[in-house]
Design a protein around this motif. Structure first.
Motif: not given
Length: 274
Positions: A248-274
């Motif tokens: 889980t990733i915590g995001l706090r407003g009012p400006e959400y850090d979507f790039e942080k989420v994108a980074r961990w989604l890339r990590w998920r996809d890389e590890r899932s393929r591995g």
């Protein structure tokens, strides 16, 4: 791992990324837009939290209530699972919680399929919530005793409701107390959530295994969820090796850090393929 901790996760369990959108300091239109964007990005699960006031910044700033919000998410979304990380057991009658969860489960079902609601629950801890809304704060022990008392009531109510839930609603229990909390996890949880480092997770998984053995449950039935916070890729890899599959990733407003989420989604996809 030679000590068998890796068995805590089923080998066929998918790696999942969840985002907790803190319902503080942002207008609801901003939260609603963030939910849509995160679902489109491919996040697996969306959470809010169950408090009545902000936990950071201006403690009297903008804030919204959890259960009514996730009911709106049930209608808004079509793919992601969702819930509160975690709902406070102390604020609501156990039978009522079960009925609300069942209703949100049905709201989230699409085309005759199953619902997507995750019933996250915990004993509660933020004293201001209790004091200002008129709930008895008690002690950590009394709140955990109430959670242990209420979980069977919730499960029994799900079996009585008409219509019943669309699926066996997954129960997520948050917390890391080794004597009481992990015992409740062993008895009732489908998902256990904590803020553990790799070292702490290794120790607590051994305790969870002992509690599961004591109640006659296979510990591999319990999905292991960990908050990433400031974790590095190496930290996340170590948690994954220990059996965690839900991050889980915590995001706090009012400006959400979507790039942080994108980074961990890339990590998920890389590890899932591995």
């Amino acid at each position: 791992m030679s000590n068998g901790i890796r068995e805590a996760a089923r080998p066929d369990r998918p790696l999942r990324i969840a985002v907790q959108l803190a319902p503080e300091h942002a207008r609801y239109s901003t939260i609603r837009d963030a939910v849509a964007r995160l679902e489109d990005m491919g996040v697996d699960v969306l959470f809010n939290w169950d408090h009545f006031f902000p936990l950071t910044g201006d403690r009297d700033g903008l804030h919204f209530e959890a259960w009514t919000m996730v009911a709106a998410w049930a209608e808004q979304t079509s793919r992601v699972e969702f819930g509160s990380l975690v709902s406070c057991n102390s604020y609501r009658n156990a039978n009522l919680q079960a009925d609300m969860a069942r209703t949100i489960d049905h709201i989230s079902a699409r085309d005759g399929g199953q619902g997507r609601f995750i019933f996250g629950t915990g004993a509660g801890w933020f004293e201001r919530d209790y004091d200002e809304y008129g709930f008895e704060f008690g002690t950590p022990g009394s709140r955990l005793n109430a959670l242990a008392r209420d979980m069977p009531v919730i499960e029994q109510r799900w079996a009585k409701l008409n219509p019943p839930p669309t699926r066996r609603i997954p129960v997520l229990i948050g917390g890391g107390g080794v004597r009481k909390t992990l015992r409740i996890v062993a008895e009732h949880a489908d998902i256990w959530h904590s803020f553990s480092s790799p070292e702490v997770l290794a120790e607590k998984l051994q305790v969870l295994r002992m509690h599961a053995d004591a109640v006659g449950r296979d510990v591999s039935e319990i999905e292991v969820s960990v908050e990433l916070r400031r974790a590095s890729d190496a930290d996340a890899d170590a948690l994954l090796d220990l059996g965690a599959t839900f991050f889980t990733i915590g995001l706090r407003g009012p400006e959400y850090d979507f790039e942080k989420v994108a980074r961990w989604l890339r990590w998920r996809d890389e590890r899932s393929r591995g």
